[in-house]
Scaffold this active site. Structure first.
Site, PDB file in Angstrom:
ATOM      1  N   LYS A 116       0.699  -1.248   0.084  1.00 57.99           N
ATOM      2  CA  LYS A 116       0.153  -0.239  -0.040  1.00 57.99           C
ATOM      3  C   LYS A 116       0.669   1.201  -0.083  1.00 57.99           C
ATOM      4  CE  LYS A 116      -0.206  -0.368   5.060  1.00 57.99           C
ATOM      5  NZ  LYS A 116      -1.359  -0.329   6.280  1.00 57.99           N
ATOM      6  N   ARG A 148     -11.545   0.555  13.396  1.00 53.91           N
ATOM      7  CA  ARG A 148     -11.394   0.889  12.010  1.00 53.91           C
ATOM      8  C   ARG A 148     -12.211   1.134  10.942  1.00 53.91           C
ATOM      9  NH1 ARG A 148      -5.312   1.378   9.395  1.00 53.91           N
ATOM     10  NH2 ARG A 148      -6.069  -0.870   8.979  1.00 53.91           N
ATOM     11  N   TYR A 151      18.497  27.750  10.759  1.00 57.54           N
ATOM     12  CA  TYR A 151      16.951  28.957  10.368  1.00 57.54           C
ATOM     13  C   TYR A 151      16.766  28.643  12.645  1.00 57.54           C
ATOM     14  CZ  TYR A 151      14.750  28.651   6.070  1.00 57.54           C
ATOM     15  OH  TYR A 151      14.803  29.199   4.825  1.00 57.54           O
ATOM     16  N   MET A 196      14.101  23.250   4.465  1.00 52.96           N
ATOM     17  CA  MET A 196      12.816  21.994   3.144  1.00 52.96           C
ATOM     18  C   MET A 196      14.810  21.053   2.485  1.00 52.96           C
ATOM     19  SD  MET A 196      10.668  23.593   0.920  1.00 52.96           S
ATOM     20  CE  MET A 196       9.300  24.345   1.909  1.00 52.96           C
TER      21      MET A 196
END
Length: 373
Positions: free
Chosen positions: A40, A136, A266, A314
């Site tokens: 999957k 579920r 950052y 990123m």
């Protein structure tokens, strides 16, 4: 000029031999049960067509997917394919048309499949999905007997299997065994009414590793996904030795010497205590390098451990090159894998990020080239 041979900046090497070895190891452990390879989410992002091809050559019994579109990706391979998750009414016609094994979670779904199969002149294969504790999808196990009896009378359905799923096989054997007991109790009740299923399965990778009764009769199939890539869940038993199938690599883009008190990245979360040689590598959280590794992860360059310094961004990660002063731009960098005696695993990433290993593999971004060895 032809630039087609230019190396990628970030890539994952996927070892066919390791996947085959892991399949053989699981086969030996659960023999004589059949194996469903769960591919999957595009085989956890590794490429469903390529992985299915590898497994097809090894005689995989069946492939499991989460939904219709995944099944259609590999239908031409001719491997028996089963949708494991829920299905939506408008997905039923193509499921029947392509002979994809359908899950049945309720009477209404069964009626729709039966009607579609009748219109296509078929008797369609289906597996009953039981909810034994996952909460579920599926029929509540203790209330399923009457519903399954009604479904068994539908003339255009072929109830070839029944299955359920463990939510906590890796750390809660008591609850998992209760699930099995409820499952078997239902099977016995149905058997007395001459309702018998060819395939019976509940064990996922965690179940294979931790719940031995899930890999024995009357169960006759198991489902394995992440174990194919040599990865275990962080919790629970690791009852078999598996070969890591994935190596995540990138390249060193920049090498600089920065003065003491320079801050990195950052948020300026890291400050150099002294004049330091630092490198910037061409990978970031967009590629699946977890931001949680900021200031505490590491990579391997020229067989040396190089710590991550500063915040993962990123597109780039900054590392200290104190252990590898001869590093130069273009050098190969191992983010997951082994070089010499140093190893970084998927599980290492998962532990640092505080997630399960599935998330690490599924997080590999679109820029990460998949290379099959």
């Amino acid at each position: 000029m032809n630039f087609s041979s230019t190396k990628p900046r970030v890539w994952v090497e996927i070892s066919s031999n390791a996947i085959i070895s892991n399949l053989q190891i699981v086969r030996k452990q659960v023999s004589p049960l059949k194996i469903m390879a769960v591919l999957k989410a595009n085989a956890y992002g590794l490429g469903i067509k390529k992985i299915a091809n590898i497994l097809q050559k090894e005689g995989i019994d069946v492939i499991g997917v989460a939904e219709l579109q995944e099944a259609l990706e590999i239908i031409k391979l001719g491997i028996e394919t089963q949708v494991l998750g829920g299905i939506i009414p408008d997905e039923i016609p193509p499921i029947v048309a392509n002979n994809i094994i359908a899950p049945i979670s309720d009477l209404q779904t069964a009626l729709l499949i039966n009607e579609e199969a009748k219109s296509q002149g078929k008797k369609h294969p289906c597996h009953i999905l039981l909810d034994t504790g996952m909460g579920r999808l599926g029929m509540i196990c203790k209330k399923a007997e009457k519903v399954i009896k009604k479904i068994s009378t539908l003339p255009n359905l072929n109830l070839t299997g029944i299955y359920s799923h463990f939510p906590s096989a890796n750390y809660d054997p008591v609850f998992s065994k209760l699930q099995i007991n409820n499952f078997l109790e239902l099977l016995n009740k149905l058997k007395k009414q001459n309702i018998i299923f060819q395939k019976r399965h509940i064990a996922n990778s965690d179940g294979i590793n931790n719940i031995s009764t899930a890999t024995k009769a009357p169960f006759n199939m198991v489902r394995t996904g992440i174990n194919l890539y040599g990865v275990h869940d962080l919790q629970g038993s690791h009852s078999v030795y598996l070969k890591p199938a994935l190596t995540l690599k990138t390249r060193l883009v920049s090498v600089r010497t920065l003065p003491a008190n320079s801050t990195i990245g950052y948020g300026r979360t890291y400050s150099l205590h002294k004049k330091t040689k630092v490198g910037t590598i061409s990978i970031g959280y967009a590629d699946g390098f977890p931001i949680a590794l900021s200031n505490r992860g590491y990579v391997i360059i020229r067989e040396k451990i190089c710590p991550v310094i500063g915040c993962v961004s990123m597109d780039y990660v900054t590392v200290s090159l104190e252990n590898c002063p001869d590093a130069t731009p273009g050098d190969e960098v191992i983010c997951i894998g082994t070089q010499n005696n140093n190893t970084i695993t998927v599980e290492d990433y998962a532990q640092l990020k505080g997630v399960n290993p599935y998330e690490i593999i599924c997080s590999l971004g679109n820029r990460v080239k998949r290379e099959y060895l």
